[in-house]
Enzyme design. Structure first.
Site, PDB file in Angstrom:
ATOM      1  N   HIS A  44      27.869   5.211  44.862  1.00 39.55           N
ATOM      2  CA  HIS A  44      29.259   4.945  44.498  1.00 39.55           C
ATOM      3  C   HIS A  44      30.186   6.050  44.994  1.00 39.55           C
ATOM      4  CE1 HIS A  44      26.926   2.458  41.716  1.00 39.55           C
ATOM      5  NE2 HIS A  44      28.001   1.718  41.550  1.00 39.55           N
TER       6      HIS A  44
ATOM      7  N   ASP B 142      29.900   1.769  46.576  1.00 40.18           N
ATOM      8  CA  ASP B 142      30.651   0.790  45.781  1.00 40.18           C
ATOM      9  C   ASP B 142      31.844   1.397  45.057  1.00 40.18           C
ATOM     10  OD1 ASP B 142      28.644  -0.944  46.511  1.00 40.18           O
ATOM     11  OD2 ASP B 142      28.213  -1.615  44.467  1.00 40.18           O
TER      12      ASP B 142
END
Length: 274
Positions: free
Chosen positions: A240, A93
């Site tokens: 992430h 992400d």
């Protein structure tokens, strides 16, 4: 000491105290006030500003619920928390980020793994070459909102829809033939309004089932331990590649990929999903 002298000393003392207080107040007025705290949002040193952290206790904000609501692999408001098969999906992400995304891509390429990248619109607009690299290497692209507004689900339906369309447009500007089939809500804070926008735009709501909280930068060992112990058949793993220092994520990924490949088949989420 005569009484007149005592009175004189007292007067001088009062005057001096008053002068000192005035000087202190004047000095304070010349000092700039500190900038209000920006706690609760992080900034990549290499990209645009955007909120990165989930909400912190706002009683008016719906809370994310990463646990599945049913055995069919659906989570909050029906968002997907499973691949629907024995295969495992790695998802990344908040990118793309010019420092961390290339390192993640290089590791995935080294081990022949395809993943899913949930990109933030303003980052996709700033780094279209990285979006093209993600797509060219066979990874799936996912909409992760325009600027990672964790309160997006509380906005008006039109605001939410506009945000998602703008992000799709930024992805398509970089990769015109991309099929953006998924949307991940910032912080996992799903609401009926967000789900409605996804339905209108043909986006599959994508949640997760394994969260090592790498956005908190707990260190590679902690990230690795969570993913190793919690990942099972059908897991969707959240990590992430932007939003802060992701060195721990990169190190953990380097250690995890050989082991995960030995235990599971890793897949990019199929873009034909609806």
């Amino acid at each position: 000491m005569p009484g007149s002298t005592l009175k004189a000393v007292a007067v001088v003392t009062v005057v001096l105290a008053g002068l000192l207080a005035s000087a202190y107040a004047l000095g304070r007025s010349l000092v700039a006030e500190p900038h209000p705290s920006t706690a609760g949002a992080t900034t990549s040193a290499y990209g645009p500003r955007y909120a990165d952290q989930p909400p912190s206790g706002d009683p008016g904000t719906p809370s994310p619920d990463p646990a599945p609501d049913a055995a069919d692999g659906t989570g909050p408001y029906g968002a997907h928390v499973s691949t629907g098969s024995a295969r495992v999906a790695l998802t990344f992400d908040d990118g793309p980020d010019p420092r961390w995304t290339p390192q993640v891509l290089a590791l995935l390429d080294q081990y022949g793994v395809k993943a899913t990248f949930c990109v933030v619109g303003e980052n996709a607009e700033s780094y279209p070459d990285l979006v093209r690299s993600i797509a060219a290497e066979g990874h799936t692209l996912c909409n992760h909102s325009w600027k990672h507004d964790v309160n997006l689900g509380r906005r008006t339906p039109e605001t939410i829809r506009t945000d998602l369309v703008r992000t799709n447009d930024a992805i398509l500007a970089a990769v015109p033939n991309a099929h953006v089939a998924y949307y991940r809500q910032p912080g996992g804070v799903w609401t009926p309004q967000v789900m409605s926008a996804c339905a209108q735009l043909g986006l599959t709501p994508l949640h997760w089932s394994v969260d090592p909280s790498d956005w908190k930068t707990p260190g590679a060992t902690a990230i690795e331990a969570t993913v190793r112990t919690q990942t099972g058949p059908g897991s969707i793993v959240l990590m992430h590649d932007a939003g802060g220092d992701r060195s721990g994520t990169v190190t953990a990924l380097q250690r995890l990929l050989p082991e995960l490949l030995a235990r599971f088949e890793l897949e990019p989420l199929p873009t034909g999903a609806a």
